[in-house]
Design a protein around this motif. Structure first.
Motif, PDB file in Angstrom:
ATOM      1  N   THR A  17       5.108   9.693   2.816  1.00  0.00           N
ATOM      2  CA  THR A  17       5.325   8.563   1.810  1.00  0.00           C
ATOM      3  C   THR A  17       5.844   7.351   2.080  1.00  0.00           C
ATOM      4  O   THR A  17       7.425   7.524   3.183  1.00  0.00           O
ATOM      5  CB  THR A  17       5.670   8.419   0.356  1.00  0.00           C
ATOM      6  OG1 THR A  17       4.943   7.398  -0.317  1.00  0.00           O
ATOM      7  CG2 THR A  17       7.112   8.365   0.363  1.00  0.00           C
ATOM      8  N   GLU A 104       6.142   5.171  -9.332  1.00  0.00           N
ATOM      9  CA  GLU A 104       6.604   6.515  -8.748  1.00  0.00           C
ATOM     10  C   GLU A 104       7.718   6.903  -9.586  1.00  0.00           C
ATOM     11  O   GLU A 104       7.752   8.659  -9.916  1.00  0.00           O
ATOM     12  CB  GLU A 104       7.593   5.984  -7.310  1.00  0.00           C
ATOM     13  CG  GLU A 104       6.536   5.957  -6.194  1.00  0.00           C
ATOM     14  CD  GLU A 104       7.757   5.439  -5.069  1.00  0.00           C
ATOM     15  OE1 GLU A 104       8.582   5.247  -5.417  1.00  0.00           O
ATOM     16  OE2 GLU A 104       6.470   5.548  -3.692  1.00  0.00           O
ATOM     17  N   ASN A 301      -0.930   0.539   5.622  1.00  0.00           N
ATOM     18  CA  ASN A 301      -0.324   1.670   5.500  1.00  0.00           C
ATOM     19  C   ASN A 301      -1.122   2.855   6.314  1.00  0.00           C
ATOM     20  O   ASN A 301      -0.268   4.042   6.925  1.00  0.00           O
ATOM     21  CB  ASN A 301      -1.176   2.090   3.701  1.00  0.00           C
ATOM     22  CG  ASN A 301      -0.491   1.434   2.474  1.00  0.00           C
ATOM     23  OD1 ASN A 301       0.994   0.998   3.021  1.00  0.00           O
ATOM     24  ND2 ASN A 301      -1.477   0.853   1.800  1.00  0.00           N
ATOM     25  N   TYR A 313      -4.129   8.770   6.579  1.00  0.00           N
ATOM     26  CA  TYR A 313      -3.249   7.969   5.752  1.00  0.00           C
ATOM     27  C   TYR A 313      -4.294   8.639   4.942  1.00  0.00           C
ATOM     28  O   TYR A 313      -6.468   8.625   4.791  1.00  0.00           O
ATOM     29  CB  TYR A 313      -3.263   6.883   5.554  1.00  0.00           C
ATOM     30  CG  TYR A 313      -2.867   6.513   3.781  1.00  0.00           C
ATOM     31  CD1 TYR A 313      -2.318   5.941   3.853  1.00  0.00           C
ATOM     32  CD2 TYR A 313      -4.194   5.165   3.670  1.00  0.00           C
ATOM     33  CE1 TYR A 313      -2.232   5.380   2.685  1.00  0.00           C
ATOM     34  CE2 TYR A 313      -4.118   4.525   3.082  1.00  0.00           C
ATOM     35  CZ  TYR A 313      -2.944   4.364   1.955  1.00  0.00           C
ATOM     36  OH  TYR A 313      -2.835   4.034   0.984  1.00  0.00           O
ATOM     37  N   LYS A 316      -4.689   6.455  -2.146  1.00  0.00           N
ATOM     38  CA  LYS A 316      -4.457   6.375  -3.478  1.00  0.00           C
ATOM     39  C   LYS A 316      -4.088   6.123  -4.659  1.00  0.00           C
ATOM     40  O   LYS A 316      -4.243   5.837  -5.685  1.00  0.00           O
ATOM     41  CB  LYS A 316      -3.007   7.233  -3.620  1.00  0.00           C
ATOM     42  CG  LYS A 316      -2.340   8.675  -2.432  1.00  0.00           C
ATOM     43  CD  LYS A 316      -0.672   8.638  -2.493  1.00  0.00           C
ATOM     44  CE  LYS A 316      -0.485   9.791  -2.493  1.00  0.00           C
ATOM     45  NZ  LYS A 316      -0.583   9.588  -0.615  1.00  0.00           N
TER      46      LYS A 316
END
Length: 317
Positions: A17, A104, A301, A313, A316
């Motif tokens: 990540t 997270e 990202n 990638y 999410k």
């Protein structure tokens, strides 16, 4: 290589990540870039919101743009840009960082993704924290963008956001930097919840009912829907925030006592629809800004996963 080792490598790879610090940086970078592009519409929206606060007549977006360019040329459309950049550097970076950290932490604690209700609560908290931290810059932004519409004798003539903040502290006291903090936080909560929750729902609906797959088209449709809903829900609070931050003292007393006082006075004196004054430029700012933020964020990202992690990638969001 043994089957067990292959499984371990696969799990390790899937767990790869982006570091939390970079999520702060990527989120802030995307928001700053979008803000720079859409700043003229933000200026138009803000000036329309305060146009009638002193008894003047409402003006159209075109008239506001013409007036800004007539007074200062093209540069007039970018009044307060430095404050806008500072605000996004603090507000958006903090909001995205806090939200990411909470998400997270929840996944690590419960080994599952947050439910919709939990997501809404985390989004509201992240928006509130980011907005409170960014209130001083937001105050400077509002004042710099509305200064040109004041009579010459009443103009503050701030030269930059840092000049604005230092003068506010010197002339009005440190606490004045957080004038309008309550409506600013309120707006941020509405915006954060509306964007996150509705964006997810619009994505699901587009997939289920329109048969759209992951990609730019899906992202565009969801962003437009989210932006329209966010603009409609947050504009009255945004107007209240702008009026409070731009208000002056009358006979030693502040013009407004709080967000509810602003909303009631506007409704009574200017009509309920005045709570959505500047809706067109607000929508033209919020929707493209939402799209730009997500596009830039996704590209950053994607680049990190491709060039640093050597992986593909998968969004999410």
């Amino acid at each position: 290589m043994s089957e067990q080792q292959q499984k371990k490598d696969t799990e390790s790879k899937s767990a790869a990540t982006i570091p939390t610090v970079l999520k702060y940086v990527f989120g802030g970078t995307a928001a700053i870039a979008a803000s720079c592009v859409m700043h003229p519409m933000d200026l138009v929206k803000t000036r329309m919101q305060v146009a009638s606060s002193g008894g003047g007549k409402a003006v159209s977006p075109i008239e506001v743009m013409k007036m800004a360019m007539r007074n200062d040329g093209i540069a007039g459309l970018y009044k307060g840009l430095s404050a806008s950049v500072l605000r996004q550097s603090v507000y958006s970076t903090t909001r995205i960082g806090v939200y990411t950290s909470l998400t997270e932490y929840y996944r690590e604690l419960y080994n599952t993704s947050p439910t919709l209700n939990v997501t809404v609560l985390m989004a509201a908290f992240a928006g509130a924290v980011g907005a409170y931290a960014g209130t001083p810059a937001d105050l400077g932004l509002v004042r710099m963008m509305t200064d040109a519409r004041l009579p010459a004798a009443d103009r503050r003539n701030y030269t930059s956001v840092f000049n604005a903040l230092s003068r506010i502290v010197k002339e009005e006291g440190v606490l004045a930097l957080w004038r309008g903090a309550v409506p600013t936080v309120g707006r941020a909560i509405v915006v954060s919840v509306a964007q996150l929750a509705s964006y997810t729902q619009f994505r699901r609906c587009a997939k289920s009912y329109l048969g759209m797959g992951d990609g730019f088209s899906l992202h565009l449709v969801a962003s437009i829907g989210s932006g329209l809903l966010t603009a409609t829900a947050s504009l009255p609070v945004d107007i209240a925030k702008t009026r409070i931050q731009n208000m002056k003292m009358i006979d030693g007393k502040p013009e407004y006592r709080g967000i509810l006082d602003v909303l009631l006075k506007i409704s009574r004196k200017e009509g309920v629809l005045a709570l959505w004054r500047g809706y067109t430029p607000y929508v033209l700012r919020v929707v493209p800004t939402t799209i730009l933020i997500f596009i830039i964020l996704e590209q950053l990202n994607t680049a990190y996963f491709k060039y640093v992690l050597g992986e593909e990638y998968k969004s999410k969001i």
